[in-house]
Every structure is written in structure tokens, then in C-alpha cells.
Write a protein that holds these residues in place. Structure first.
Motif, PDB file in Angstrom:
ATOM      1  N   THR A   4      67.579  46.722  63.227  1.00 17.30           N
ATOM      2  CA  THR A   4      67.407  45.387  63.797  1.00 17.30           C
ATOM      3  C   THR A   4      66.410  45.394  64.946  1.00 17.30           C
ATOM      4  OG1 THR A   4      69.715  44.938  63.292  1.00 17.30           O
ATOM      5  CG2 THR A   4      68.630  43.431  64.809  1.00 17.30           C
ATOM      6  N   HIS A   5      66.458  46.424  65.785  1.00 21.69           N
ATOM      7  CA  HIS A   5      65.651  46.449  67.001  1.00 21.69           C
ATOM      8  C   HIS A   5      64.401  47.322  66.919  1.00 21.69           C
ATOM      9  CE1 HIS A   5      68.679  44.091  68.820  1.00 21.69           C
ATOM     10  NE2 HIS A   5      69.536  45.050  69.033  1.00 21.69           N
ATOM     11  N   GLU A   6      64.268  48.149  65.911  1.00 26.65           N
ATOM     12  CA  GLU A   6      63.144  49.100  65.842  1.00 26.65           C
ATOM     13  C   GLU A   6      61.798  48.397  65.950  1.00 26.65           C
ATOM     14  OE1 GLU A   6      60.212  51.867  64.946  1.00 26.65           O
ATOM     15  OE2 GLU A   6      60.582  50.216  63.577  1.00 26.65           O
ATOM     16  N   LYS A   7      61.656  47.273  65.294  1.00 27.90           N
ATOM     17  CA  LYS A   7      60.381  46.555  65.319  1.00 27.90           C
ATOM     18  C   LYS A   7      60.240  45.667  66.559  1.00 27.90           C
ATOM     19  CE  LYS A   7      59.780  46.472  60.327  1.00 27.90           C
ATOM     20  NZ  LYS A   7      58.997  47.588  60.096  1.00 27.90           N
ATOM     21  N   ARG A   8      61.246  45.641  67.415  1.00 22.94           N
ATOM     22  CA  ARG A   8      61.210  44.825  68.627  1.00 22.94           C
ATOM     23  C   ARG A   8      60.938  45.681  69.866  1.00 22.94           C
ATOM     24  NH1 ARG A   8      65.810  40.219  68.207  1.00 22.94           N
ATOM     25  NH2 ARG A   8      64.932  39.211  66.389  1.00 22.94           N
ATOM     26  N   ARG A   9      60.137  46.697  69.692  1.00 20.89           N
ATOM     27  CA  ARG A   9      59.847  47.574  70.821  1.00 20.89           C
ATOM     28  C   ARG A   9      58.473  47.292  71.412  1.00 20.89           C
ATOM     29  NH1 ARG A   9      60.350  53.407  70.095  1.00 20.89           N
ATOM     30  NH2 ARG A   9      58.765  53.141  68.531  1.00 20.89           N
ATOM     31  N   PHE A  10      57.490  47.055  70.570  1.00 28.48           N
ATOM     32  CA  PHE A  10      56.108  46.902  71.020  1.00 28.48           C
ATOM     33  C   PHE A  10      55.446  45.753  70.280  1.00 28.48           C
ATOM     34  CE2 PHE A  10      57.078  51.411  71.609  1.00 28.48           C
ATOM     35  CZ  PHE A  10      56.771  51.554  72.943  1.00 28.48           C
ATOM     36  N   PRO A  11      54.451  45.135  70.900  1.00 34.16           N
ATOM     37  CA  PRO A  11      54.000  45.316  72.273  1.00 34.16           C
ATOM     38  C   PRO A  11      55.075  44.849  73.249  1.00 34.16           C
ATOM     39  CG  PRO A  11      52.753  43.537  71.232  1.00 34.16           C
ATOM     40  CD  PRO A  11      53.656  44.120  70.196  1.00 34.16           C
ATOM     41  N   MET A  12      55.042  45.444  74.435  1.00 36.15           N
ATOM     42  CA  MET A  12      56.098  45.247  75.406  1.00 36.15           C
ATOM     43  C   MET A  12      55.510  45.049  76.796  1.00 36.15           C
ATOM     44  SD  MET A  12      58.842  48.143  76.651  1.00 36.15           S
ATOM     45  CE  MET A  12      57.554  49.247  77.185  1.00 36.15           C
TER      46      MET A  12
ATOM     47  N   ALA B  53      52.482  47.556  77.185  1.00 34.39           N
ATOM     48  CA  ALA B  53      52.300  48.730  76.329  1.00 34.39           C
ATOM     49  C   ALA B  53      52.320  48.359  74.852  1.00 34.39           C
ATOM     50  CB  ALA B  53      53.406  49.757  76.606  1.00 34.39           C
ATOM     51  N   ASN B  54      51.577  49.151  74.082  1.00 31.77           N
ATOM     52  CA  ASN B  54      51.570  48.987  72.636  1.00 31.77           C
ATOM     53  C   ASN B  54      51.576  50.374  72.001  1.00 31.77           C
ATOM     54  OD1 ASN B  54      51.546  47.387  70.298  1.00 31.77           O
ATOM     55  ND2 ASN B  54      49.353  47.685  70.049  1.00 31.77           N
TER      56      ASN B  54
ATOM     57  N   LEU C 112      62.761  55.780  83.151  1.00 32.86           N
ATOM     58  CA  LEU C 112      63.622  56.595  82.287  1.00 32.86           C
ATOM     59  C   LEU C 112      64.607  55.732  81.500  1.00 32.86           C
ATOM     60  CD1 LEU C 112      64.293  59.659  84.600  1.00 32.86           C
ATOM     61  CD2 LEU C 112      62.699  59.486  82.672  1.00 32.86           C
ATOM     62  N   GLU C 113      65.126  54.691  82.118  1.00 37.34           N
ATOM     63  CA  GLU C 113      66.025  53.776  81.416  1.00 37.34           C
ATOM     64  C   GLU C 113      65.281  53.053  80.300  1.00 37.34           C
ATOM     65  OE1 GLU C 113      68.731  49.782  82.238  1.00 37.34           O
ATOM     66  OE2 GLU C 113      67.780  50.786  83.931  1.00 37.34           O
ATOM     67  N   ILE C 114      64.066  52.623  80.568  1.00 36.54           N
ATOM     68  CA  ILE C 114      63.263  51.936  79.551  1.00 36.54           C
ATOM     69  C   ILE C 114      62.995  52.873  78.376  1.00 36.54           C
ATOM     70  CG2 ILE C 114      60.998  50.920  79.080  1.00 36.54           C
ATOM     71  CD1 ILE C 114      61.164  49.782  82.003  1.00 36.54           C
ATOM     72  N   VAL C 115      62.659  54.130  78.666  1.00 37.16           N
ATOM     73  CA  VAL C 115      62.436  55.115  77.601  1.00 37.16           C
ATOM     74  C   VAL C 115      63.706  55.306  76.783  1.00 37.16           C
ATOM     75  CG1 VAL C 115      61.979  57.562  77.148  1.00 37.16           C
ATOM     76  CG2 VAL C 115      60.539  56.298  78.735  1.00 37.16           C
ATOM     77  N   ASP C 116      64.846  55.417  77.454  1.00 32.21           N
ATOM     78  CA  ASP C 116      66.111  55.574  76.734  1.00 32.21           C
ATOM     79  C   ASP C 116      66.386  54.360  75.838  1.00 32.21           C
ATOM     80  OD1 ASP C 116      66.578  58.067  77.831  1.00 32.21           O
ATOM     81  OD2 ASP C 116      67.956  57.325  79.378  1.00 32.21           O
ATOM     82  N   ASN C 117      66.099  53.160  76.344  1.00 30.09           N
ATOM     83  CA  ASN C 117      66.276  51.950  75.524  1.00 30.09           C
ATOM     84  C   ASN C 117      65.373  51.986  74.294  1.00 30.09           C
ATOM     85  OD1 ASN C 117      68.120  50.901  77.347  1.00 30.09           O
ATOM     86  ND2 ASN C 117      66.629  49.575  78.359  1.00 30.09           N
ATOM     87  N   LEU C 118      64.120  52.401  74.496  1.00 28.37           N
ATOM     88  CA  LEU C 118      63.182  52.471  73.371  1.00 28.37           C
ATOM     89  C   LEU C 118      63.641  53.494  72.333  1.00 28.37           C
ATOM     90  CD1 LEU C 118      59.808  52.262  75.327  1.00 28.37           C
ATOM     91  CD2 LEU C 118      60.797  50.501  73.848  1.00 28.37           C
ATOM     92  N   LYS C 119      64.148  54.624  72.790  1.00 27.94           N
ATOM     93  CA  LYS C 119      64.668  55.653  71.867  1.00 27.94           C
ATOM     94  C   LYS C 119      65.842  55.097  71.067  1.00 27.94           C
ATOM     95  CE  LYS C 119      63.588  59.719  74.668  1.00 27.94           C
ATOM     96  NZ  LYS C 119      64.185  60.775  75.489  1.00 27.94           N
ATOM     97  N   ALA C 120      66.752  54.407  71.734  1.00 26.12           N
ATOM     98  CA  ALA C 120      67.925  53.853  71.056  1.00 26.12           C
ATOM     99  C   ALA C 120      67.510  52.807  70.031  1.00 26.12           C
ATOM    100  CB  ALA C 120      68.885  53.253  72.081  1.00 26.12           C
ATOM    101  N   MET C 121      66.467  52.065  70.323  1.00 26.41           N
ATOM    102  CA  MET C 121      66.018  51.014  69.412  1.00 26.41           C
ATOM    103  C   MET C 121      65.438  51.585  68.117  1.00 26.41           C
ATOM    104  SD  MET C 121      64.306  48.517  72.219  1.00 26.41           S
ATOM    105  CE  MET C 121      64.283  46.911  71.444  1.00 26.41           C
ATOM    106  N   VAL C 122      64.905  52.802  68.167  1.00 26.96           N
ATOM    107  CA  VAL C 122      64.330  53.425  66.969  1.00 26.96           C
ATOM    108  C   VAL C 122      65.394  53.594  65.894  1.00 26.96           C
ATOM    109  CG1 VAL C 122      63.319  55.560  66.050  1.00 26.96           C
ATOM    110  CG2 VAL C 122      62.453  54.588  68.163  1.00 26.96           C
TER     111      VAL C 122
END
Length: 178
Positions: free
Chosen positions: A52-60, A86-87, A38-48
Motif C-alpha cells: 500500500t505504501h511502497e509507491k508513496r515514498r517518493f518524490p518526498m 528527494a526523489n 533516522l526516523e524518516i529513513v526507518d519510515n521509508l524502510k518500513a514502507m518498502v
């Protein structure tokens, strides 16, 4: 005894994996996170929402916590890890397309290089990358199935390789990459 932080050691290994992936004919970077799903999902949502971070989500590569760490009678530390590689994917893809566009060009190379770097790291007692005991699960369009007794929390449509029961014995060596 010096402290050993498994989350940092796995992070260092993923950094090396990313370095190898960046030298390929079709280069890409690989990103690392650790925490409960759940924390990882929240981090991914925040990165969207961050340019700066949107493109640093995947592959992961994500180290899922909590994990067991046993200390046996000989003083050896043994960890039992679960990870995902994940990708991002397109939810309209068929399974065949997922292998063509996600698994073959991204997930399998990361998986193979992760095992290679894990065996070379010196952090763990590993004789050969091909003998690292674990369970590997290809997850095509992960997001509809259950994970750990609950609905999979990932909001992105992802393809993934799940690594379960990765049992590793820690070496006595500490600063292996320095």
C-alpha cells in the motif's frame, strides 16, 4: 494564544504542492514526512515492505527535526527550518542524467511550487516567493556524503534538493486554509 504546529502547516503546504503536481501533463504525487533523519529513513524502510505504501515514498518533502523557534521581543515567532525534497534515482546515472530524469521533471518543479505555496499560505510573513531567504543545495546521488556530521542515513539512492536555514516569521493568522 492558539497553538501553531509547524509540522502540520508544512504538511498542508506539501498537500497543496502535490495537488498542483497532479495536474501537470505528466502528473505525479508528492509525499510528506517530518522527523529526525533516522526516523524518516526507518519510515521509508518500513514502507518498502507495504504494498500500500511502497509507491508513496517518493518524490518526498521531508521537514528535518529538530528546528529552532525563537520568540523575539515583539512576540513574533521565527522558525529556522531544514528540509529535503528527494526523489528515488538510479545509482548508475551520471550527473547529467540525474538533472534530466530527476531534477528537471520532479525536484525543481516541487521546489518552485513549494516556495510559491509557502508564500501564499498565510502561515508566514512573506511578501514574494522569490524573496524567501534560504540556502539551496542540489545533492546528486545523495547517500555517500556526510550529513550533519554523520554518514547520510538514506539507504535508497536518491537525488535531492536540500533547503537549509529557511527562516520564516509566523503570522498571527491561524487557520489560513479553512
Amino acid at each position: 494564544m492558539e497553538s501553531r504546529y509547524i509540522v502540520d502547516e508544512i504538511g498542508a503546504i506539501v498537500t497543496l504542492v502535490s495537488g498542483v503536481m497532479s495536474t501537470r501533463v505528466a502528473p505525479f504525487s508528492c509525499y510528506y514526512q517530518h522527523g529526525n533523519p533516522l526516523e524518516i529513513v526507518d519510515n521509508l524502510k518500513a514502507m518498502v515492505s507495504s504494498s500500500t505504501h511502497e509507491k508513496r515514498r517518493f518524490p518526498m518533502v521531508a521537514l528535518l527535526q529538530d528546528f529552532d523557534e525563537d520568540i523575539n521581543a515583539q512576540g513574533k515567532r521565527v522558525v529556522d527550518l531544514n528540509l529535503i525534497i528527494a526523489n528515488i534515482t538510479d545509482k548508475t546515472y551520471t550527473a547529467a542524467q540525474r538533472y534530466e530524469y530527476s531534477f528537471k521533471p520532479y525536484l525543481y518543479p516541487i521546489y518552485n511550487e513549494f516556495l510559491n505555496q509557502l508564500s501564499k499560505s498565510g502561515y508566514f510573513v512573506i511578501a514574494d516567493a522569490s524573496r524567501i531567504q534560504h540556502k539551496k543545495i542540489d545533492r546528486v546521488f545523495w547517500g555517500r556524503q556526510e550529513l550533519y556530521g554523520a554518514i547520510n542515513p538514506f539507504t535508497d539512492a536518491i537525488d535531492a534538493i536540500e533547503i537549509q536555514d529557511l527562516q520564516l516569521v509566523l503570522t498571527e493568522k491561524i487557520n489560513c486554509y479553512e
